[in-house]
Design a protein around this motif. Structure first.
Motif, short mmCIF file in Angstrom:
data_model
loop_
_atom_site.label_atom_id
_atom_site.label_comp_id
_atom_site.label_asym_id
_atom_site.label_seq_id
_atom_site.Cartn_x
_atom_site.Cartn_y
_atom_site.Cartn_z
N ARG A 130 48.27 44.15 42.39
CA ARG A 130 46.82 44.36 42.59
C ARG A 130 46.65 45.85 42.77
N PHE A 190 34.71 41.08 38.91
CA PHE A 190 35.72 40.12 38.47
C PHE A 190 36.40 40.51 37.16
N LEU A 191 36.61 41.81 37.01
CA LEU A 191 37.38 42.29 35.86
C LEU A 191 38.60 43.07 36.34
N ASN A 192 38.99 42.82 37.60
CA ASN A 192 40.17 43.51 38.14
C ASN A 192 41.43 42.80 37.67
N PHE A 219 46.10 34.77 49.27
CA PHE A 219 45.66 34.73 47.86
C PHE A 219 44.69 35.86 47.53
N LYS A 220 44.12 36.46 48.58
CA LYS A 220 43.33 37.68 48.42
C LYS A 220 43.27 38.34 49.79
N LYS A 270 28.20 24.65 39.08
CA LYS A 270 29.28 25.07 39.96
C LYS A 270 30.60 25.26 39.18
N ASN A 317 32.52 28.98 38.33
CA ASN A 317 33.91 29.31 38.67
C ASN A 317 34.76 29.51 37.42
N GLU A 372 27.81 24.96 46.42
CA GLU A 372 27.94 26.19 47.20
C GLU A 372 28.66 27.23 46.34
N PHE A 373 28.32 28.49 46.61
CA PHE A 373 28.95 29.58 45.86
C PHE A 373 29.60 30.57 46.83
N LEU A 374 30.07 30.04 47.96
CA LEU A 374 30.62 30.90 49.02
C LEU A 374 32.01 31.39 48.68
N TYR A 401 35.71 24.75 55.62
CA TYR A 401 35.01 26.03 55.61
C TYR A 401 33.60 25.92 55.03
N GLU A 409 35.52 32.64 50.25
CA GLU A 409 36.25 32.59 51.50
C GLU A 409 36.30 34.00 52.09
N PHE A 431 44.51 34.95 39.47
CA PHE A 431 43.67 34.38 40.53
C PHE A 431 44.39 33.25 41.26
N GLY A 432 44.14 33.17 42.57
CA GLY A 432 44.66 32.06 43.38
C GLY A 432 43.54 31.47 44.19
N CYS A 471 39.97 27.31 45.02
CA CYS A 471 38.86 26.92 44.15
C CYS A 471 39.12 27.11 42.66
C1 UGA Z 1 35.56 31.57 44.60
C2 UGA Z 1 34.20 32.05 44.06
O1 UGA Z 1 34.19 33.49 44.00
C3 UGA Z 1 33.04 31.56 44.92
O2 UGA Z 1 31.80 31.94 44.33
C4 UGA Z 1 33.12 30.02 45.00
O3 UGA Z 1 32.10 29.48 45.81
C5 UGA Z 1 34.46 29.63 45.58
O4 UGA Z 1 35.51 30.14 44.75
C6 UGA Z 1 34.51 28.12 45.68
O5 UGA Z 1 34.47 27.48 44.64
O6 UGA Z 1 34.46 27.59 46.79
P1 UGA Z 1 37.22 32.40 46.55
O7 UGA Z 1 38.20 31.41 45.99
O8 UGA Z 1 36.98 32.45 48.01
O9 UGA Z 1 35.77 32.20 45.87
O10 UGA Z 1 37.79 33.83 46.14
P2 UGA Z 1 37.44 34.99 45.13
O11 UGA Z 1 37.03 36.18 45.89
O12 UGA Z 1 36.55 34.53 44.05
O13 UGA Z 1 38.90 35.29 44.52
C7 UGA Z 1 39.64 34.30 43.81
C8 UGA Z 1 40.94 34.89 43.24
O14 UGA Z 1 40.68 35.74 42.13
C9 UGA Z 1 41.73 35.75 44.23
O15 UGA Z 1 43.11 35.45 44.12
C10 UGA Z 1 41.45 37.17 43.79
O16 UGA Z 1 42.46 38.07 44.15
C11 UGA Z 1 41.36 36.98 42.29
N1 UGA Z 1 40.58 38.03 41.58
C12 UGA Z 1 39.27 38.20 41.87
C13 UGA Z 1 41.19 38.80 40.61
O17 UGA Z 1 42.40 38.65 40.32
N2 UGA Z 1 40.44 39.74 39.97
C14 UGA Z 1 39.13 39.94 40.23
O18 UGA Z 1 38.51 40.80 39.59
C15 UGA Z 1 38.53 39.15 41.21
#
Ligand code: UGA
Length: 413
Positions: free
Chosen positions: A397, A242-244, A311-312, A197, A201, A144-146, A10, A148, A249-250, A253
């Motif tokens: 959630r 990111f305070l939800n 995972f989300k 990076k 994270n 990268e800070f993308l 990706y 998914e 988290f899953g 990454c």
């Molecule tokens: C994360 C980072 O947000 C990206 O910036 C980074 O580039 C990426 O990892 C990576 O290293 O490649 P990603 O894993 O796609 O991105 O997903 P997120 O949207 O960050 O969510 C990660 C997990 O945290 C999910 O399971 C989500 O449900 C959970 N989450 C997120 C919470 O439980 N609470 C929150 O407030 C936010």
């Protein structure tokens, strides 16, 4: 410019397609023939919002091949860095890519590591491998800070572009490549870029585990962690993102990167206690939902509807999904699991082939003794719980809009 991207996952595909959109000639190299054949036909090998369309309109500038023949000026390494059993990262794909690049690239190119690697890897592992082929080249690390699901958007609209280099000339060429993107550019050393990076994270994951710790206490106090965090996040030094609180988290990454940070640091003789705690909170968090459920029933022989496997929301990815430990525990305790997810069921079937997969929320809820919501899909915001045997709903959630007529609890609020 002529850009070569090694790795069609990706990050690689997003990087390649976005650089093509910016007018560059791009070649994608991957050893997976199936993936390359798809790209050649103009089919995106992964689902990402907007990727297919962007790919189609840039196909004349995108080449895909399984052969390493590199005549491009800038080569990005975007291969995977999975976890080893001790949590540290497996570098064999990065090393193999570096070897093939060293063998086949032309003199004077720039090699950029985009894969997430432990600080020091670019200069201590990648650079020496390429050097051993006697070529002149510039080396860089460009994390990268993308996210998914939002990868294209995040690539084109980043908060920052980090370029880790050893010399100014390499920095200038990469700055030029990124010129069409309007974002601040931070020039660092390669090792600092690698650490940015991991630290980013780790910080985001820490915010989540922090919110969960506060949430767990809020639950005991009978107060709402979402309202608490709203108040906390109104301080501009904290920010509301990111305070939800929830089941943790899953994804591919956060868990992997934090484990790599912990293991890598340990190898260097430093124990990162905070990171260890962030991971421990995250391990415990999904099981709390089972404890709450057990207040209402002995789950043995009961039918439990599980809404959400990804995972989300908005992805079919189940890697490190918090629904995995929850389902595993339900099975261990003898429950009958009926699961539904709009996108991730096929992937979850590989992990749990024997649970019941349903075609809709309604089918999953029918005759269920309880319902656990584990992914924040919009579709789960207003389910019809009337078809359940007992209307007990526990949310991992926060997504429900209407809680009327049900016995409701949030996992930590
Ligand atoms: C994360 C980072 O947000 C990206 O910036 C980074 O580039 C990426 O990892 C990576 O290293 O490649 P990603 O894993 O796609 O991105 O997903 P997120 O949207 O960050 O969510 C990660 C997990 O945290 C999910 O399971 C989500 O449900 C959970 N989450 C997120 C919470 O439980 N609470 C929150 O407030 C936010």
């Amino acid at each position: 410019m002529k850009v070569c991207v090694v790795g069609g996952g990706y990050v690689g595909v997003t990087t390649a397609v976005c650089f093509a959109e910016m007018g560059n000639e791009v070649k994608i190299i991957d050893i997976d023939k199936e993936k390359i054949d798809k790209i050649k036909k103009g089919e995106a090998p992964i689902y990402e919002e907007g990727l297919q369309e962007m790919m189609e309109r840039n196909m004349e500038r995108i080449e895909a091949t399984t052969e390493y023949e590199i005549d491009e000026d800038i080569i990005f390494i975007c291969v995977g860095t999975p976890s080893k059993s001790d949590g540290s990262i497996e570098l064999k794909y990065v090393e193999a890519a570096a070897k093939r690049i060293g063998e086949t690239m032309k003199d004077g190119s720039i090699v950029v590591v985009k894969s997430t690697v432990f600080p020091g890897t670019t200069q201590q592992v990648v650079k020496p491998i390429i050097e051993s082929y006697g070529k002149n080249f510039g080396i860089a690390m460009n994390p990268e800070f993308l996210r998914e699901g939002k990868a294209i958007h995040d690539f084109m609209n980043p908060d920052r572009i980090v370029i880790g280099v050893e010399d100014e000339e390499t920095a200038n060429i990469l700055k030029k490549l990124y010129e069409p993107i309007k974002a601040p550019v931070l020039i660092t050393t390669p090792t600092e870029a690698e650490m940015i990076k991991y630290a980013s994270n780790a910080f985001l994951a820490t915010k989540i585990s922090f919110a969960n710790e506060i949430g767990n206490l809020c639950k005991i106090l009978g107060i709402d962690v979402y309202k608490v965090m709203k108040g906390v996040s109104m301080d501009h030094r904290i920010s509301p993102h990111f305070l939800n609180a929830g089941v943790g988290f899953g994804g591919s990454c956060f868990p992997k990167d934090l484990r790599a940070l912990l293991a890598g640091s340990r190898q260097l003789g430093y124990e990162m206690e905070l990171i260890d705690a962030v991971l421990s909170v995250n391990e415990r968090q999904p099981l709390r939902i089972i404890n709450i459920l057990e207040k209402y029933m002995d789950v043995k022989g009961k039918t439990i509807a599980v809404l959400g496997l990804a995972f989300k929301a908005n992805t079919d990815d189940v890697r490190e999904s918090r629904s995995i430990p929850v389902i595993r525990e339900l099975i261990r305790k003898g429950a009958i699991v009926k699961a539904y997810d709009p996108m991730a069921m096929e992937n979850m079937k590989k992990i749990f082939p024997d649970i019941i997969y349903c075609r809709s929320v309604k089918e999953a809820l029918k005759e269920a003794d309880a319902c656990l919501i584990l992914t924040d899909w919009e579709e789960f915001s207003e389910p019809d719980f009337s078809v359940m045997k007992r209307k007990i709903v526990i949310e991992g959630r926060r997504v429900l809009k209407n809680k009327e007529g049900i016995t409701y609890e949030g996992v930590c609020w």
